[in-house]
Design an enzyme around this catalytic site. Structure first.
Site, PDB file in Angstrom:
ATOM      1  N   LYS A   1       0.865  -1.185   0.000  1.00  0.00           N
ATOM      2  CA  LYS A   1       0.000   0.000   0.000  1.00  0.00           C
ATOM      3  C   LYS A   1       0.906   1.240   0.000  1.00  0.00           C
ATOM      4  O   LYS A   1       1.403   1.667   1.038  1.00  0.00           O
ATOM      5  CB  LYS A   1      -0.915  -0.009   1.224  1.00  0.00           C
ATOM      6  CG  LYS A   1      -1.627   1.325   1.502  1.00  0.00           C
ATOM      7  CD  LYS A   1      -2.540   1.743   0.367  1.00  0.00           C
ATOM      8  CE  LYS A   1      -3.123   3.133   0.629  1.00  0.00           C
ATOM      9  NZ  LYS A   1      -2.145   4.230   0.360  1.00  0.00           N
TER      10      LYS A   1
ATOM     11  N   GLU B   1       8.726   2.651  11.568  1.00  0.00           N
ATOM     12  CA  GLU B   1       9.771   3.680  11.461  1.00  0.00           C
ATOM     13  C   GLU B   1       9.031   4.999  11.330  1.00  0.00           C
ATOM     14  O   GLU B   1       8.280   5.199  10.374  1.00  0.00           O
ATOM     15  CB  GLU B   1      10.672   3.403  10.264  1.00  0.00           C
ATOM     16  CG  GLU B   1      12.007   4.141  10.333  1.00  0.00           C
ATOM     17  CD  GLU B   1      11.901   5.589   9.864  1.00  0.00           C
ATOM     18  OE1 GLU B   1      11.971   6.504  10.725  1.00  0.00           O
ATOM     19  OE2 GLU B   1      11.729   5.801   8.664  1.00  0.00           O
TER      20      GLU B   1
ATOM     21  N   CYS C   1      12.842  11.746   7.195  1.00  0.00           N
ATOM     22  CA  CYS C   1      12.741  11.473   8.628  1.00  0.00           C
ATOM     23  C   CYS C   1      14.076  11.698   9.321  1.00  0.00           C
ATOM     24  O   CYS C   1      14.121  11.949  10.531  1.00  0.00           O
ATOM     25  CB  CYS C   1      12.227  10.059   8.868  1.00  0.00           C
ATOM     26  SG  CYS C   1      13.188   8.764   8.069  1.00  0.00           S
TER      27      CYS C   1
ATOM     28  N   GLU D   1       8.238  17.545  14.978  1.00  0.00           N
ATOM     29  CA  GLU D   1       8.693  17.298  13.609  1.00  0.00           C
ATOM     30  C   GLU D   1       7.889  18.163  12.637  1.00  0.00           C
ATOM     31  O   GLU D   1       6.658  18.090  12.596  1.00  0.00           O
ATOM     32  CB  GLU D   1       8.530  15.823  13.238  1.00  0.00           C
ATOM     33  CG  GLU D   1       9.108  15.505  11.873  1.00  0.00           C
ATOM     34  CD  GLU D   1       9.015  14.035  11.527  1.00  0.00           C
ATOM     35  OE1 GLU D   1      10.011  13.468  11.035  1.00  0.00           O
ATOM     36  OE2 GLU D   1       7.936  13.440  11.742  1.00  0.00           O
TER      37      GLU D   1
END
Length: 484
Positions: free
Chosen positions: A177, A252, A286, A386
């Site tokens: 996906k 993650e 990231c 973030e």
């Protein structure tokens, strides 16, 4: 004149339209009026078909030797290599990173496939002495079964490949996906697997709404493991849903990655690493640098060098020569970045450069934002949360001890970097930094395919991806005891 192509799902070795009959336009973030193509808006019914196909293909796939499975990965790598420019261009058009970065990422995908193809010939167990002198005892590795792969838009080739390649080489089948924003890039990747001749059902791809399909994939009883890269909020939901039914999961997630610039650092190198680590791919990594912690004796000199270099950056369409930084990947991401910039101003941070949408000709219809630098303090949202965009916050400290304390003063622990010439500083950083990846005199954003990758604290589920560490997630250990 024909319009943009419509891309299909890939289930049981066949390209097929979603049961809903609906599609979604994939738009160029450098020009929202440019439709790249259309992708399927699938329903749970389509995902169920993909899971059933993967489940039916699994027994025959796992019976193949590792070497035989590896040959399919080598062939896939060759297929991507033949189409590297086409795939890289599609990536740039779909999510905005420069063509040079997209081509580099695609080349990395090729290298990952070749690396894991070789894993099919490496050992997968150990002989263990038994207390019974007439017995043989050893371990071997067995596949999980069907693995669900949920990936983000920021690395639409590298991340799917570093999940699917080990899943496949260790004998699992896959339901993939991809992020909806980069589903055309994903389709071209799956075309290469199909061109390599993988048996029907070994890889299946379903595109559509991430929330609905992702939840259905995680909860599907035929799916034995889930590997996910994305936001912390979504990752926690994935983990909870997988845990509730006993499925294995790997997450993650986010980062708020610091670079520490010691008083003895080479400032030119540190500036280059800060810009490369923080602003390439528009900060949408990231592992991107977002906090810049600088010892006070060199703070002003570093700041001026950094600002001078950032002001030379050309923002524009990633397909145009000379562009160094492209747009945010989509409108939602642009709004998030602009929101954090406003939050920084509201909190009292000093805006040193950027902070606006650029007004250069030809950029009005894209999701562009200027590279932005703040001076701030560690408690501000821009120094804690973030942002996933080209926003840096400078933080001054009086000592390396304070720098390390500040670097660890966030909920994340993915990557961190230190620039210094002092071996004592380096050893303290290695010992005390709470991050899964620590780098000395190198930017935060470097990840090598042969090395384990993952984070600490809220950045991951404490598992590791890539390298030989991948075997730990994608297989289970079976202990064998044999006696005549």
């Amino acid at each position: 004149m024909t319009g943009p192509q419509t891309y299909l799902n890939y289930i049981q070795g066949q390209w097929s339209a979603a049961s809903s009959g609906r599609t979604d336009a994939s738009r160029n973030p450098a020009n929202r009026n440019h439709i790249i193509g259309h992708v399927q808006l699938s329903e749970v019914e389509d995902l169920n078909q993909a899971a059933a196909a993967a489940q039916s293909a699994m027994p025959a796939w796992r019976r193949l030797s590792g070497a035989a499975r590896g040959e399919f990965l080598y062939k896939t790598a060759d297929a991507i290599a033949r189409r590297i420019d086409e795939i890289a261009e599609t990536m740039t058009l779909e999510m905005g990173k420069t063509f040079a970065e997209a081509k580099g990422e695609t080349a990395r995908g090729i290298a990952i496939l070749r690396y894991y193809a070789g894993e099919g010939m490496r050992k997968q167990g150990d002989v263990i002495p038994s207390t019974d002198s007439e017995a043989l005892m050893f371990t071997t590795r067995v596949p999980l079964g069907v693995v669900g792969v949920i990936t983000p838009w920021n690395f639409p080739i590298a991340i799917p490949v570093w999940k699917m390649a080990p899943a496949l080489i260790y004998g699992n089948t896959v339901v993939f996906k991809p992020a909806q924003e980069t589903s055309i890039t994903a389709a071209k990747l799956v075309e290469c697997f199909a061109e390599a001749g993988l048996p029907a059902g070994v890889i299946n791809m379903v595109t559509g709404d991430g929330a609905a399909l992702g939840q259905a994939l995680v909860e599907h009883p035929a799916v034995n493991g889930i590997t996910f890269t994305g936001s912390n909020a979504t990752g926690k939901k994935v983990g909870q849903a997988a845990l509730s039914r006993g499925a294995k999961y790997q997450l993650e997630m986010g980062g708020k990655n610091p670079i520490i610039v010691a008083a003895d650092a080479d400032l030119d190198q540190a500036v280059e690493a800060t810009i490369s680590g923080g602003l390439k791919s528009t900060g949408q990594k990231c592992t991107a640098t977002s906090r810049v912690i600088v010892e006070r004796p060199v703070y002003e000199a570093f700041r001026e060098k950094l600002l001078a270099a950032i002001r030379t950056i050309k923002v524009g369409d990633g397909m145009e020569a000379g562009t160094w930084m492209g747009p945010c990947a989509n409108e939602k991401q642009l709004e998030k970045v602009l929101g954090y910039i406003q939050k920084g101003v509201d909190e009292g941070a000093t805006l040193l450069c950027g902070g606006q949408r650029p007004d250069a000709a030809g950029l009005a219809d894209g999701y562009f934002v200027e590279p932005t630098v703040f001076e701030g303090t560690t408690g501000m949202a821009i120094a804690q949360e973030e942002i996933f965009g080209p926003v840096l916050v400078l933080l001054a400290v009086d000592s390396m001890e304070e720098a390390l304390q500040m670097a660890n003063d966030v909920e994340f622990g993915l990557s961190a970097s230190l620039y210094t010439r002092d071996i004592g500083n380096a050893l303290a950083f290695i010992r005390e930094m709470d991050a899964g990846l620590v780098r000395i005199n190198a930017e935060t954003a470097g990840v090598e395919l042969q090395a384990p990758f993952g984070g600490m604290k809220e950045s991951s589920s404490h598992s590791r991806e890539q390298g030989q560490a991948a075997i730990e997630f994608f297989t289970a250990t079976k202990t064998v005891f044999v006696k005549a």
